[in-house]
Design an enzyme around this catalytic site. Structure first.
Site, mmCIF file in Angstrom:
data_model
loop_
_atom_site.group_PDB
_atom_site.id
_atom_site.type_symbol
_atom_site.label_atom_id
_atom_site.label_comp_id
_atom_site.label_asym_id
_atom_site.label_seq_id
_atom_site.Cartn_x
_atom_site.Cartn_y
_atom_site.Cartn_z
ATOM 1 N N HIS A 266 0.856 -1.083 0.009
ATOM 2 C CA HIS A 266 0.062 -0.308 -0.008
ATOM 3 C C HIS A 266 0.790 1.267 -0.069
ATOM 4 O O HIS A 266 0.598 2.067 -0.978
ATOM 5 C CB HIS A 266 -0.830 0.154 1.184
ATOM 6 C CG HIS A 266 -1.757 -1.365 1.528
ATOM 7 N ND1 HIS A 266 -2.856 -1.497 0.854
ATOM 8 C CD2 HIS A 266 -1.339 -2.177 2.477
ATOM 9 C CE1 HIS A 266 -3.258 -2.760 1.200
ATOM 10 N NE2 HIS A 266 -2.244 -3.001 2.518
ATOM 11 N N ASP A 267 1.748 1.361 0.904
ATOM 12 C CA ASP A 267 2.458 2.450 1.387
ATOM 13 C C ASP A 267 3.627 3.035 0.116
ATOM 14 O O ASP A 267 3.837 4.202 -0.387
ATOM 15 C CB ASP A 267 2.905 2.591 2.659
ATOM 16 C CG ASP A 267 1.874 2.414 3.572
ATOM 17 O OD1 ASP A 267 0.701 2.645 3.216
ATOM 18 O OD2 ASP A 267 2.077 2.074 4.621
#
Length: 354
Positions: A266-267
């Protein structure tokens, strides 16, 4: 080469760690400061993790500020079951001698945004607590930023914390609402990388193997689903070794929750979008956060058709090329690790393999 000046807000976190690695590996990224937000682990542990990663990456001094220890309204929930006891999976980083900033994370946001008006790019990969506090202190902050990228939310998509909520929003839904509301009148809309898209960014053991190979690490980095939970990396390159141990924990978590032996990045993906918004196609929408629903508190709701009669306050990322992202991640982080530790071609001999 033009550089992108970044204010980075993280709750480090396995994938937050890899987002930092990705940014540090990119010559076009200049991190102005790092805000440590309580989320995956408490804020003080987040700051300790950030300082330790900076040490490992032989980074010059970057200001690391500690954020609020609690969300705006509700008690803090952390998720060591997902990210490990220290937030970085199986990795164990030496404690840093660097010190945290004397100013708060919220003040860091305000000061850096003012000092770099129209230039600074904000990136938030954790709960929005510190940014919300900053917006309350400086209501013009949305207009001061060149752009803002948020990893959070889920739109017409199942949550990963409750059936309807994504983790970062769920930890502090009041803060998320403050931030989205603040952009209702701003000229620039934040880019939101929600679960709908970030769960297509799935790292596999082969990605880790290829990254280690690019770094010139030895022996071959082989993560196997059948490995015992005590297995640790033998990589000669310290960045690869800690990266691999962190990601292994995340893969084990996803496997244990019937999502496959993968790790959602995600990040790092949001970090890539902060540097290059052209990686995603976006769609404008008006986003609000449910605060009262018995079953839906923390849910992000997008009005795509203007039914509320309110201006769009977000650009929701809706399309990308995951394969192209991983090619970039492997090349840049792998090359970076190799440059940092060019002589690390001998296997690490002081780790227990099983």
């Amino acid at each position: 080469m033009d550089t992108t000046k970044l204010i980075v807000d993280v709750d480090t976190g396995i994938d937050d760690s890899l987002a930092l690695l990705f940014l540090l590996a990119n010559a076009e990224a200049e991190i102005l400061g790092i805000a440590s937000t309580a989320g995956n682990v408490p804020a003080q542990q987040v700051a300790a993790n950030n300082l330790a990663w900076l040490d490992l990456c032989r980074s010059p001094d970057i200001e690391v500020a500690v954020g609020s220890p609690v969300p705006l309204v509700i008690p803090l929930r952390t998720t060591e079951d997902t990210h490990g006891p220290q937030g970085i999976g199986h990795a164990v980083l030496p404690r840093s001698d660097r010190t945290v900033s004397s100013r708060s994370a919220a003040q860091l946001w305000v000061d850096l945004a003012r000092e770099n008006a129209g230039v600074a790019v904000g990136l938030v990969t954790g709960p929005l607590t510190n940014l919300a506090l900053a917006v309350r202190a400086e209501p013009e902050l949305p207009s001061l930023l060149r752009r803002l990228v948020i990893m959070g939310g889920a739109f017409n998509y199942a949550g990963n914390t409750t059936p309807t909520t994504e983790w970062n929003i769920s930890v502090d839904p009041e803060a998320a609402k403050v931030v989205f509301d603040a952009f209702g009148a701003a000229d620039r809309r934040p880019i939101v990388c929600a679960l709908d898209l970030t769960e297509t960014i799935a790292m596999t053991p082969d990605h880790v193997r290829r990254l280690a190979q690019r770094a010139g690490s030895a022996p071959e980095e082989a993560i196997a689903e059948t490995d015992a939970s005590t297995v640790r990396s033998q990589a000669s390159n310290p960045v690869v070794r800690h990266f691999s141990d962190a990601v292994r924990f995340y893969m084990e978590f996803h496997r244990d929750h019937q999502q496959g032996f993968i790790a959602h990045m995600h990040d790092p993906f949001a970090a890539a979008v902060a540097l290059d918004p052209g990686l995603v196609q976006t769609r404008p929408a008006t986003v609000d956060v449910e605060l009262a629903g018995t079953l839906t508190r923390g849910m992000t709701v997008a009005d795509w058709a203007g039914m509320w009669g309110r201006r769009p306050n977000a650009e929701i990322a809706c399309r990308t090329d995951p394969a192209a992202f991983f090619e970039m991640l492997i090349e840049r982080v792998g090359a970076f690790a190799g440059r940092l530790y060019p002589g690390a071609g001998v296997p690490h001999k002081h780790r227990r393999r099983r």
